[in-house]
Design a protein around this motif. Structure first.
Motif, PDB file in Angstrom:
ATOM      1  N   ARG A  85       0.854  -1.259   0.061  1.00 13.24           N
ATOM      2  CA  ARG A  85      -0.053   0.051  -0.044  1.00 13.24           C
ATOM      3  C   ARG A  85       0.963   1.064   0.026  1.00 13.24           C
ATOM      4  O   ARG A  85       1.857   1.305   0.384  1.00 13.24           O
ATOM      5  N   LYS A 236     -11.341  -3.826   0.053  1.00 11.86           N
ATOM      6  CA  LYS A 236     -10.808  -4.003   1.323  1.00 11.86           C
ATOM      7  C   LYS A 236     -10.570  -2.644   2.242  1.00 11.86           C
ATOM      8  O   LYS A 236     -11.636  -2.198   2.837  1.00 11.86           O
ATOM      9  N   LYS A 237      -9.477  -2.105   2.103  1.00 15.49           N
ATOM     10  CA  LYS A 237      -9.135  -0.905   2.962  1.00 15.49           C
ATOM     11  C   LYS A 237      -9.837   0.281   2.613  1.00 15.49           C
ATOM     12  O   LYS A 237     -10.190   1.032   3.163  1.00 15.49           O
ATOM     13  N   HIS A 257     -10.822  -1.743  12.134  1.00 14.00           N
ATOM     14  CA  HIS A 257      -9.507  -2.691  11.591  1.00 14.00           C
ATOM     15  C   HIS A 257      -9.675  -3.601  12.814  1.00 14.00           C
ATOM     16  O   HIS A 257      -8.571  -3.619  13.496  1.00 14.00           O
ATOM     17  N   SER A 280      -0.609  -2.778  11.797  1.00 13.11           N
ATOM     18  CA  SER A 280      -0.058  -3.978  10.860  1.00 13.11           C
ATOM     19  C   SER A 280       1.506  -4.416  11.426  1.00 13.11           C
ATOM     20  O   SER A 280       2.136  -3.786  12.401  1.00 13.11           O
ATOM     21  N   ASP A 305      -9.108  -9.374   9.790  1.00 16.71           N
ATOM     22  CA  ASP A 305      -8.714  -8.086   9.416  1.00 16.71           C
ATOM     23  C   ASP A 305      -9.794  -6.862   9.657  1.00 16.71           C
ATOM     24  O   ASP A 305      -9.309  -5.832  10.205  1.00 16.71           O
ATOM     25  N   ARG A 397       2.287 -11.985  -0.183  1.00 18.44           N
ATOM     26  CA  ARG A 397       0.991 -12.374   0.577  1.00 18.44           C
ATOM     27  C   ARG A 397       0.285 -13.469  -0.249  1.00 18.44           C
ATOM     28  O   ARG A 397       0.571 -14.057  -1.274  1.00 18.44           O
ATOM     29  N   PHE A 477      -6.302   4.141   7.896  1.00 19.77           N
ATOM     30  CA  PHE A 477      -7.688   3.684   7.263  1.00 19.77           C
ATOM     31  C   PHE A 477      -8.770   4.478   7.780  1.00 19.77           C
ATOM     32  O   PHE A 477      -9.975   4.028   7.128  1.00 19.77           O
TER      33      PHE A 477
HETATM   34  C1  OXD Z   1      -3.007  -5.198   6.171  1.00 21.23           C
HETATM   35  C2  OXD Z   1      -2.565  -4.175   6.856  1.00 21.23           C
HETATM   36  O1  OXD Z   1      -2.781  -5.486   4.896  1.00 21.23           O
HETATM   37  O2  OXD Z   1      -3.204  -3.655   7.550  1.00 21.23           O
HETATM   38  O3  OXD Z   1      -3.923  -5.844   6.284  1.00 21.23           O
HETATM   39  O4  OXD Z   1      -1.463  -3.481   6.332  1.00 21.23           O
END
Ligand code: OXD
Ligand code: MN
Length: 621
Positions: A85, A236-237, A257, A280, A305, A397, A477
Motif C-alpha cells: 500500500r 478492503k481498506k 480494523h 500491521s 482483519d 501475500r 484507514f
Molecule cells: C493489511 C494491513 O494488509 O493492515 O491488512 O496493512
C-alpha cells in the motif's frame, strides 16, 4: 449528433439484462473516459475463474503451481516498485480539509477529480474493462453493503473473487435497488497510447504515478497506477475501512480494523466473541487463527482483519467480517507460528511475491525451518540459502478463501453478526505496557484505543522509547478526522450503555533489558484471552493499576508455562516515572488534533496522571 466512442457501445452491449440505469450510466461513463477495447461484466463463476487464470498464465502474469501439491493455485510476481500500500499517495478528498484531519493526506475533491480525469483518460486503451459487483459481508445481510469495482486488471478480479462475494448474486441485489459504492481502478498502463501506437503488455502492468483516492461525501473510490493489494482490491481498506468508517459515522455503526475471534468454553459450552485492533505487523493473522496452549477452550476464526459492528435489537454490539478471504502476509507464517494458516493454504490460493520451488510449489521465509536448496525468488531469479536477499518479499501475500480455514467458526457468515463480549487493543510495545489491562470504563477504553502505539526498542528506566502511534490501528484507514472518529466511539459507548463490550489493552511484545521478548506469545496468548473471558463473565476480580485493571497473579492460567516469577512481574510492571513520561508524550501527540480532541479523551489523560501521581505518592517518589 455526438459521436460516441466504441467503448460506450461495448459497455452498453455487454451489460446483463436489468442493470439499473444509474449503474449502467456510471459504467458507460468510465468506459467513455478510459476507452477499453472490451467490457466484461463478471459473474463470479468457477468457469470465469478458470478462464481468467488460464489467460493470465498464458500472458505471464501468473504461474500455475504444481496441481498435485497446490491444486488450483497460482503465483504472481509484481514489479519491485509495486509491492505494498502506498500511504503517501492515498488521499481523503473531503470538501473541508479539517474533515480529513492531520493524519490523512487531503486533496480538494474538485481538483483531484480534475487530476483523475487526466490520468484515467484512455488509461484502459487496448485492455478489457471488468465490471465487478461485490458484497462486503454475507449477501443480503443487514450489516452488509454492496459495491461495484471497475478494473482493467484480471488479477484484481481473481483476488476479488476470493476476498468478497463477487458476481451475479451481488448484482442481483443492486438490481433490487440496494445502495452501492462505485470504485474505479486502473493499473494505468494502456496498450495504446494517445498517438495510437500499440505497446506490448507486461506481466505486471502498473504506473509510476499512483493515486488511491476516496471521496467521503459522495462515497466514491478512484484508484490509479497500482495493481497491488489494498491499492487495487478496493473492497478492503478503501471501502470496508475508509469509506465505510464515514458511512458508519453517519449511520451510527462502526467500521473497524479488527479481527473477530470466537471462544468456546468446552466445559460449559458457552461461546464468546472478541474483536481486536492491532497495527500491521503485530501478529494479527496469528491471533485470528490462534491454537490455545491451555485446556478448556476452543478458539475459532470469524475474521482476520476487518469488523463491521452494529447495535442489535437486544442492545448488544454485533460484528460481521465483511470479507470472504484472507489477504495475509506470507513470510513468518509457518507450522510453528501459524499451523492453521499453513493448513488453509492447500488449494485455491493466489500467492503474490513469494518464491517458487523447483517442483512448482511455493516457499517463503520460515514456512519451514530449513530453506529448500534452490528456489526461484520473488523477482524470478535463481536463489539458494546463501543468497543475500530473502527469497520472498517481506510483504508477499496469500489470498485465501476464509471458508478453507480449519478454524473457521460456524457462525462466521451469520448475516446478523456475532455478539461481541470484549474488544482488544494491541500495539507492539517493548516497554511500559503490561501484558493485559482492563479499561475502567468505555471512555477509558476509547483512550486506550486512541493512544495505541508501537515502540521497537525498550527505553532507559523511567522513560519511554520512540512511539509510533496508530490509534485504533486505523491511522492509514480512517476516512475522516481521527479525533472526530474518537468522538464517534464515545457516542457509540453512550448508545450501548451497559451493553457495551469491555475493553482491554494487550501487549505481547514486552522486552527485557537484553532486548529479548518476555512473553512467549502465539498460542500462549490464549492465557490472556482466558482471563479476559473470565473477567467478562464475572468469575474473577482484578487489581486496579495505573493503566487499568490487571489480573491477580493467581488468576492467570500459567499451567505448563516455564516463566520465572520475576519475569512475570516484569511483564506486568507499570513504572510510575515511565508513565509520567508516557503521559507527556501522549499530551504532545494529542496536540496535533487541536480542539477536535474530545473532552473525554483529555479527561482520561488527566485521570491517568492522577493515578500516576497517587502511585508516586505511595512510593514516596
Ligand atoms: C493489511 C494491513 O494488509 O493492515 O491488512 O496493512
Ligand atoms: Mn489490516
Amino acid at each position: 449528433m455526438t459521436t460516441q466512442s466504441p467503448a460506450v457501445d461495448l459497455a452498453r452491449a455487454s451489460a446483463p439484462e436489468g442493470v439499473p440505469e444509474d449503474l449502467l450510466a456510471w459504467v458507460v461513463g468510465i468506459a467513455e473516459l478510459t476507452g477499453p477495447a472490451k467490457v466484461e461484466w463478471v459473474d463470479g463463476s468457477q468457469e470465469e475463474w478458470d478462464r481468467l487464470t488460464s489467460e493470465m498464465v498464458e500472458s505471464g502474469t501468473l504461474v500455475r503451481l504444481n496441481e498435485d501439491r497446490r491444486p488450483n493455485s497460482f503465483l504472481a510476481r509484481s514489479l519491485p516498485s509495486d509491492v505494498a500500500r502506498v500511504e503517501s499517495r492515498t488521499y481523503i478528498c473531503s470538501e473541508r480539509e479539517e474533515d480529513a484531519g492531520p493524519t490523512n493526506n487531503w486533496a480538494d475533491p474538485a481538483a483531484m477529480k480534475e487530476t483523475l480525469r487526466g490520468v484515467f483518460a484512455g488509461a484502459m486503451a487496448g485492455r478489457t474493462m471488468y465490471v465487478v459487483p461485490f458484497s462486503m459481508g454475507p449477501l443480503g445481510g443487514d450489516i452488509s453493503k454492496l459495491g461495484v469495482e471497475v478494473t482493467d486488471s484480471p488479477y484484481v478480479v481473481a483476488n476479488m473473487r476470493i476476498m468478497t462475494r463477487m458476481g451475479t448474486p451481488a448484482l442481483d441485489l443492486i438490481k433490487g435497488g440496494e445502495f452501492w459504492v462505485p470504485a474505479v481502478h486502473s493499473v494505468g498502463y494502456p496498450l495504446i497510447d494517445a498517438e495510437g501506437n500499440e505497446w506490448p503488455d507486461v506481466p505486471w502492468p502498473c504506473s509510476e504515478d499512483k493515486y488511491i483516492t476516496h471521496f467521503p461525501e459522495t462515497r466514491e473510490i478512484w484508484s490509479y497506477g497500482s495493481g497491488y493489494g489494498g491499492n487495487a482490491l478496493l473492497g478492503k481498506k478503501c471501502y470496508a475501512l475508509r469509506i465505510a468508517s464515514v458511512i458508519a459515522r453517519d449511520e451510527g455503526w462502526m467500521a473497524e480494523h479488527m479481527l473477530i475471534l470466537k471462544l468456546t468454553n468446552e466445559r460449559t459450552g458457552r461461546s464468546y466473541h472478541v474483536t481486536g485492533a492491532f497495527p500491521s505487523a503485530t501478529g494479527k493473522t496469528n491471533l485470528a487463527m490462534l491454537q490455545p496452549t491451555i485446556e478448556g477452550w476452543k478458539v475459532e476464526t470469524v475474521g482476520d482483519d476487518i469488523a463491521w459492528m452494529r447495535q442489535g435489537a437486544d442492545g448488544r454490539l454485533y460484528a460481521i467480517n465483511p470479507e470472504a478471504g484472507f489477504f495475509g502476509v506470507a513470510p513468518g507464517t509457518g507450522r510453528s507460528t501459524n499451523p492453521v494458516a499453513v493448513d488453509t493454504l492447500t488449494e485455491n490460493i493466489l500467492f503474490t511475491n513469494v518464491a517458487l520451488t523447483d517442483d512448482g510449489d511455493v516457499w517463503w521465509e520460515r514456512l519451514t525451518d530449513e530453506a529448500p536448496a534452490h528456489l526461484t525468488d520473488w523477482q524470478g531469479n535463481s536463489w539458494t540459502p546463501d543468497s543475500e536477499a530473502p527469497s520472498s518479499h517481506p510483504n508477499s501475500r496469500f489470498t485465501a478463501p476464509a471458508a478453507q480455514a480449519p478454524t473457521i467458526a460456524d457462525d462466521w457468515e451469520d448475516p446478523a453478526g456475532v455478539p461481541i463480549d470484549a474488544i482488544l487493543f494491541g500495539g507492539r510495545r517493548a516497554s511500559n505496557v503490561p501484558l493485559v489491562a482492563e479499561a475502567y470504563d468505555w471512555e477509558h477504553g476509547v483512550f486506550m484505543g486512541a493512544t495505541v502505539a508501537s515502540e521497537q526498542t525498550a527505553a532507559a528506566e523511567g522513560t519511554v522509547g520512540a512511539l509510533r502511534r496508530d490509534p485504533f490501528a486505523m491511522l492509514p484507514f480512517c476516512g475522516y478526522n481521527m479525533a472526530d472518529y474518537w468522538g464517534h466511539w464515545l457516542r457509540m459507548g453512550e448508545k450501548l450503555g451497559e451493553n457495551a463490550p469491555r475493553i482491554y489493552q494487550v501487549n505481547w511484545f514486552r522486552k527485557d533489558a537484553d532486548g529479548k521478548y518476555m512473553w512467549p506469545g502465539f498460542g500462549d496468548n490464549s492465557r490472556v484471552l482466558d482471563w479476559i473471558i473470565r473477567r467478562v463473565s464475572g468469575e474473577v476480580d482484578a487489581v486496579d493499576g495505573i493503566t487499568g485493571r490487571m489480573p491477580r497473579a493467581a488468576d492467570l492460567d500459567l499451567t505448563g508455562l516455564d516463566l520465572a516469577p520475576e519475569v512475570l512481574e516484569e511483564i506486568f510492571r507499570v513504572d510510575p516515572a515511565a508513565w509520567a513520561a508516557e503521559s507527556d508524550a501522549t499530551e504532545a501527540y494529542l496536540e496535533q488534533f487541536g480542539d477536535k480532541v474530545p473532552a473525554e479523551v483529555r479527561d482520561q489523560l488527566a485521570r491517568l496522571r492522577e493515578r500516576i501521581a497517587a502511585a508516586q505518592g505511595r512510593s514516596g517518589e
